[in-house]
Design a protein around this motif. Structure first.
Motif, short mmCIF file in Angstrom:
data_model
loop_
_atom_site.label_atom_id
_atom_site.label_comp_id
_atom_site.label_asym_id
_atom_site.label_seq_id
_atom_site.Cartn_x
_atom_site.Cartn_y
_atom_site.Cartn_z
N ALA A 112 5.91 7.56 12.74
CA ALA A 112 5.81 6.22 12.15
C ALA A 112 5.78 6.30 10.63
O ALA A 112 6.42 5.49 9.94
CB ALA A 112 4.56 5.50 12.67
N ALA A 113 5.07 7.28 10.09
CA ALA A 113 5.00 7.47 8.64
C ALA A 113 6.38 7.79 8.07
O ALA A 113 6.78 7.23 7.04
CB ALA A 113 4.01 8.58 8.29
N THR A 114 7.11 8.66 8.73
CA THR A 114 8.45 9.03 8.27
C THR A 114 9.39 7.83 8.25
O THR A 114 10.12 7.61 7.27
CB THR A 114 9.04 10.14 9.17
N ILE A 115 9.36 7.04 9.30
CA ILE A 115 10.22 5.85 9.37
C ILE A 115 9.85 4.89 8.25
O ILE A 115 10.73 4.34 7.57
CB ILE A 115 10.11 5.19 10.76
N TYR A 130 0.82 -1.20 0.00
CA TYR A 130 0.00 0.00 0.00
C TYR A 130 0.86 1.26 0.00
O TYR A 130 0.48 2.27 -0.59
CB TYR A 130 -0.97 0.01 1.17
N LEU A 131 2.01 1.20 0.65
CA LEU A 131 2.93 2.33 0.60
C LEU A 131 3.44 2.53 -0.83
O LEU A 131 3.57 3.66 -1.31
CB LEU A 131 4.11 2.13 1.55
N LEU A 132 3.71 1.43 -1.51
CA LEU A 132 4.14 1.53 -2.91
C LEU A 132 3.03 2.12 -3.78
O LEU A 132 3.30 2.92 -4.68
CB LEU A 132 4.58 0.16 -3.44
N TYR A 190 12.13 3.76 0.77
CA TYR A 190 13.12 4.26 -0.19
C TYR A 190 14.45 3.52 -0.07
O TYR A 190 15.15 3.33 -1.05
CB TYR A 190 13.35 5.77 -0.01
N PHE A 191 14.78 3.07 1.14
CA PHE A 191 16.02 2.33 1.34
C PHE A 191 15.97 0.97 0.65
O PHE A 191 16.92 0.57 -0.01
CB PHE A 191 16.29 2.16 2.84
N ILE A 192 14.85 0.25 0.78
CA ILE A 192 14.77 -1.08 0.19
C ILE A 192 14.30 -1.07 -1.25
O ILE A 192 14.46 -2.05 -1.97
CB ILE A 192 13.91 -2.05 1.03
N HIS A 193 13.69 0.03 -1.68
CA HIS A 193 13.22 0.16 -3.07
C HIS A 193 13.88 1.37 -3.71
O HIS A 193 13.21 2.35 -4.06
CB HIS A 193 11.69 0.31 -3.13
N LEU A 242 3.10 9.64 -1.30
CA LEU A 242 4.09 9.08 -0.38
C LEU A 242 4.84 10.23 0.30
O LEU A 242 5.96 10.56 -0.03
CB LEU A 242 5.07 8.16 -1.11
N ASN A 243 4.14 10.86 1.23
CA ASN A 243 4.74 11.90 2.05
C ASN A 243 4.20 11.72 3.47
O ASN A 243 3.19 11.05 3.68
CB ASN A 243 4.42 13.30 1.50
N THR A 244 4.89 12.29 4.42
CA THR A 244 4.55 12.08 5.82
C THR A 244 3.11 12.45 6.14
O THR A 244 2.40 11.71 6.81
CB THR A 244 5.52 12.88 6.72
N TYR A 245 2.66 13.58 5.62
CA TYR A 245 1.31 14.05 5.92
C TYR A 245 0.26 13.06 5.39
O TYR A 245 -0.62 12.62 6.14
CB TYR A 245 1.10 15.45 5.32
#
Length: 181
Positions: free
Chosen positions: A147-150, A122-124, A156-159, A132-135
């Motif tokens: 939690a959203a920021t993390i 769902y994040l993707l 982005y790190f894994i993808h 895909l932003n914190t807000y």
């Protein structure tokens, strides 16, 4: 990320699929009910939540701190569900002066909670529709901005392909889902 963390994420994904949980925000009360886990809210001082698992009495209860913000309560409930689903200690406390003898189990419960509340797929999708932003993530998934920021940073790190602007249309087609969030 270690293979054990991948296993933890897969367990959260399997739970969502098994219980046929709909797109975000995840209804944690419904998950607890389907798993026959009691859920109660009460002031707990500095503790975020308590998982009480009594195999002798065949009962499980998650008690969450009612003094905390709703998004914090949600993460605490998901965290305790992680302990339960991953067969961690039979009684655990989250946060504050809590009982944390096993830091690895705490990390696993956090990963489980994040995947349960903000599933990677769902994040993707959020990335594909430019949300895909914190807000937006905190609103869509009903989680804290922290939690959203993390979750976004981890995604982005894994993808790292998400950062490739030349192939953006390809990845949008890959990650776009037939849902409206």
């Amino acid at each position: 990320m270690s293979s054990n963390y991948e296993y933890v994420k897969e367990e959260a994904t399997r739970l969502l699929a098994r219980l046929k949980v709909l797109p975000p925000p995840v209804n944690l009360a419904s998950i607890c009910e389907k798993l026959d886990i009691g859920l109660a809210r009460s002031p707990l001082g500095s503790r975020a939540a308590v998982l009480m698992n009594s195999p002798q009495m065949n009962s499980v209860l998650i008690m969450v701190n009612s003094d905390h913000r709703l998004c914090r309560q949600r993460f605490s409930i998901a965290h305790e569900l992680g302990h339960y689903m991953l067969n961690h200690s039979c009684m655990a406390f989250s946060g504050g002066d809590g009982f944390m003898q096993f830091p690895e189990e705490e990390r696993e419960a956090n990963i489980f909670a994040a995947e349960l509340l903000m599933p990677e797929r769902y994040l993707l999708h959020c990335w594909a529709v430019n949300k895909l932003n914190t807000y937006d993530v905190s609103l869509i998934f009903n989680v804290s901005r922290q939690a959203a920021t993390i979750a976004i940073n981890h995604l982005y790190f894994i993808h790292d392909e998400l950062l490739n602007k030349h192939r953006r249309n390809y990845w949008i087609a890959t990650y776009l889902m037939d849902i409206n969030i």
